[in-house]
Design a protein around this motif. Structure first.
Motif, PDB file in Angstrom:
ATOM      1  N   ASP A 184       0.825  -1.215   0.000  1.00  0.00           N
ATOM      2  CA  ASP A 184       0.000   0.000   0.000  1.00  0.00           C
ATOM      3  C   ASP A 184       0.857   1.262   0.000  1.00  0.00           C
ATOM      4  O   ASP A 184       0.477   2.271  -0.595  1.00  0.00           O
ATOM      5  CB  ASP A 184      -0.979  -0.017   1.173  1.00  0.00           C
ATOM      6  N   ARG A 187       1.639   1.728  -3.497  1.00  0.00           N
ATOM      7  CA  ARG A 187       0.461   2.290  -4.196  1.00  0.00           C
ATOM      8  C   ARG A 187       0.375   3.809  -3.979  1.00  0.00           C
ATOM      9  O   ARG A 187       0.033   4.553  -4.885  1.00  0.00           O
ATOM     10  CB  ARG A 187      -0.829   1.619  -3.701  1.00  0.00           C
ATOM     11  N   ALA A 191       0.597   6.683  -6.849  1.00  0.00           N
ATOM     12  CA  ALA A 191      -0.458   7.689  -7.012  1.00  0.00           C
ATOM     13  C   ALA A 191       0.157   9.082  -7.102  1.00  0.00           C
ATOM     14  O   ALA A 191      -0.267   9.911  -7.926  1.00  0.00           O
ATOM     15  CB  ALA A 191      -1.450   7.613  -5.849  1.00  0.00           C
ATOM     16  N   ALA A 208      -6.227  -0.609   4.083  1.00  0.00           N
ATOM     17  CA  ALA A 208      -7.706  -0.619   4.146  1.00  0.00           C
ATOM     18  C   ALA A 208      -8.146  -1.591   5.243  1.00  0.00           C
ATOM     19  O   ALA A 208      -8.920  -2.522   5.003  1.00  0.00           O
ATOM     20  CB  ALA A 208      -8.277  -1.025   2.799  1.00  0.00           C
ATOM     21  N   LEU A 216     -10.447   7.597   4.372  1.00  0.00           N
ATOM     22  CA  LEU A 216      -9.606   7.297   3.206  1.00  0.00           C
ATOM     23  C   LEU A 216      -9.985   8.108   1.971  1.00  0.00           C
ATOM     24  O   LEU A 216      -9.338   7.999   0.931  1.00  0.00           O
ATOM     25  CB  LEU A 216      -9.696   5.789   2.881  1.00  0.00           C
ATOM     26  N   GLU A 217     -11.030   8.949   2.091  1.00  0.00           N
ATOM     27  CA  GLU A 217     -11.548   9.648   0.895  1.00  0.00           C
ATOM     28  C   GLU A 217     -10.503  10.559   0.264  1.00  0.00           C
ATOM     29  O   GLU A 217     -10.386  10.613  -0.962  1.00  0.00           O
ATOM     30  CB  GLU A 217     -12.795  10.483   1.249  1.00  0.00           C
ATOM     31  N   ARG A 220      -8.180   8.545  -1.745  1.00  0.00           N
ATOM     32  CA  ARG A 220      -8.814   8.064  -2.990  1.00  0.00           C
ATOM     33  C   ARG A 220      -8.884   9.180  -4.025  1.00  0.00           C
ATOM     34  O   ARG A 220      -8.743   8.931  -5.221  1.00  0.00           O
ATOM     35  CB  ARG A 220     -10.220   7.542  -2.693  1.00  0.00           C
ATOM     36  N   GLY A 223      -6.029   9.163  -6.087  1.00  0.00           N
ATOM     37  CA  GLY A 223      -5.728   7.884  -6.745  1.00  0.00           C
ATOM     38  C   GLY A 223      -5.065   6.861  -5.861  1.00  0.00           C
ATOM     39  O   GLY A 223      -4.571   5.833  -6.352  1.00  0.00           O
ATOM     40  N   GLU A 225      -5.550   3.997  -3.507  1.00  0.00           N
ATOM     41  CA  GLU A 225      -6.583   3.033  -3.100  1.00  0.00           C
ATOM     42  C   GLU A 225      -5.895   1.877  -2.371  1.00  0.00           C
ATOM     43  O   GLU A 225      -5.456   0.903  -2.998  1.00  0.00           O
ATOM     44  CB  GLU A 225      -7.317   2.538  -4.346  1.00  0.00           C
ATOM     45  N   GLN A 227      -5.225  -1.559  -0.361  1.00  0.00           N
ATOM     46  CA  GLN A 227      -5.925  -2.836  -0.579  1.00  0.00           C
ATOM     47  C   GLN A 227      -5.689  -3.869   0.503  1.00  0.00           C
ATOM     48  O   GLN A 227      -6.420  -4.852   0.581  1.00  0.00           O
ATOM     49  CB  GLN A 227      -5.511  -3.403  -1.938  1.00  0.00           C
TER      50      GLN A 227
END
Ligand SMILES: NC(=O)c1ccc[n+]([C@@H]2O[C@H](COP(=O)([O-])OP(=O)(O)OC[C@H]3O[C@@H](n4cnc5c(N)ncnc54)[C@H](O)[C@@H]3O)[C@@H](O)[C@H]2O)c1
Length: 267
Positions: A184, A187, A191, A208, A216-217, A220, A223, A225, A227
């Motif tokens: 993550d 990730r 992003a 997550a 987490l908005e 997001r 970009g 996200e 997992q």
């Protein structure tokens, strides 16, 4: 050729994620003031307060991932020099070099005197638990002013607990809510590398986890996200749902309380 500079690349996070970020057509420049003897790759041995070294390292870079710093409580002079002056120097060098994107490694400890339950009303308000946490709140403020002044894309990521896996103790503890997995974290970096939108973006850097403490908005929206899920990790290992920590506990965890005086070096 895309170029990413990682400061503090010899540290726990840097040495874990750097190999995972290698791609065809991408150059990684790894900067640290203590380069391991067995290091391979494109290393720069320098302190983040060395402006000339930063200018040379950042020339032609697309993204800077700023991890270098003191990651725990320490004396004010050290925190000020490494974490606050260092972040200012990195952001100044990034601006001077025309680097479009910077990821700043902020911390949950910028907000350690909130509980998870408080985050509903105060998702990003600083409330540091230590001088270390103050330096991370300052890091976020520096990111904000550089983004607003110069139109850079700057992401301040409140990293929670970066670990290979969430089992630090025999029984699951706070990390079931605060775990950030290596995948993550990668990730998040990807992003930021792909980010086009200028401005300062403050996000929670956490997996997550089904415990769902952290909003987490904002991540997001850029970009990111995540997992992985610490609850699932323990379920897979133990075959049952682990005991969960309380949402009313301070986010600070072990950084406050007996044995952790303000401004005294840990360990
Ligand atoms: N590990 C976590 O769970 C966590 C959580 C929240 C925030 N963070 C932040 O993420 C960053 C990386 O954390 P980490 O766990 O990898 O820490 P770390 O201590 O393992 O790595 C930090 C690296 O920075 C280097 N460094 C320190 N001062 C420097 C200087 N003046 N110039 C150049 N390099 C310098 C160190 O040599 C080290 O290799 C830190 O800024 C930390 O505050 C980490």
């Amino acid at each position: 050729m895309q170029s990413i500079v990682i400061t503090g690349a010899a540290g726990r996070i840097g040495r874990t994620i750097a190999p995972l970020l290698e791609r065809e057509g991408r150059r990684l420049v790894l900067l640290d003031h203590e380069v391991p003897a067995d290091a391979t790759g494109d290393w720069v041995e320098a302190t983040v307060t060395d402006r000339d070294a930063l200018a040379a390292a950042l020339a032609g870079a697309d993204t800077v991932v700023h991890l270098a710093g003191i990651p725990v409580e320490d004396e004010w002079e050290s925190i000020l020099s490494t974490n606050i002056d260092g972040t200012h120097a990195v952001l100044s060098a990034a601006h001077d070099a025309g680097v479009g994107r910077v990821l700043l490694a902020s911390s949950i400890h910028a907000a350690g005197y909130w509980s998870a339950a408080d985050l509903h009303d105060h998702p990003f308000e600083p409330r540091p638990d230590t001088l270390y946490g103050v330096s991370k709140a300052a890091m976020e403020a520096l990111g904000s002013v550089f983004a607003d002044r110069f139109g850079m894309s700057i992401v301040s990521a409140r990293i929670c607990t970066f670990l290979e896996h969430p089992a630090v103790d025999a029984v699951p503890g706070r990390t079931i809510a605060t775990w950030l997995s290596p995948a993550d974290m990668v990730r998040l970096v990807e992003a930021v590398v792909a980010l086009e939108e200028p401005g300062h973006h403050l996000v929670w850097a956490v997996s997550a986890n089904a415990q769902g403490w952290f909003p987490l908005e904002a991540g997001r929206a850029i970009g990111f996200e995540p997992q992985d899920d610490a609850v699932q990790w323990f379920l897979d290992r133990d075959g049952r749902t682990p005991d969960l920590p309380s949402r009313d506990d301070l986010l600070a965890g072990g950084f406050v309380g007996d044995g952790h005086p303000l401004g005294e070096r840990w360990g």
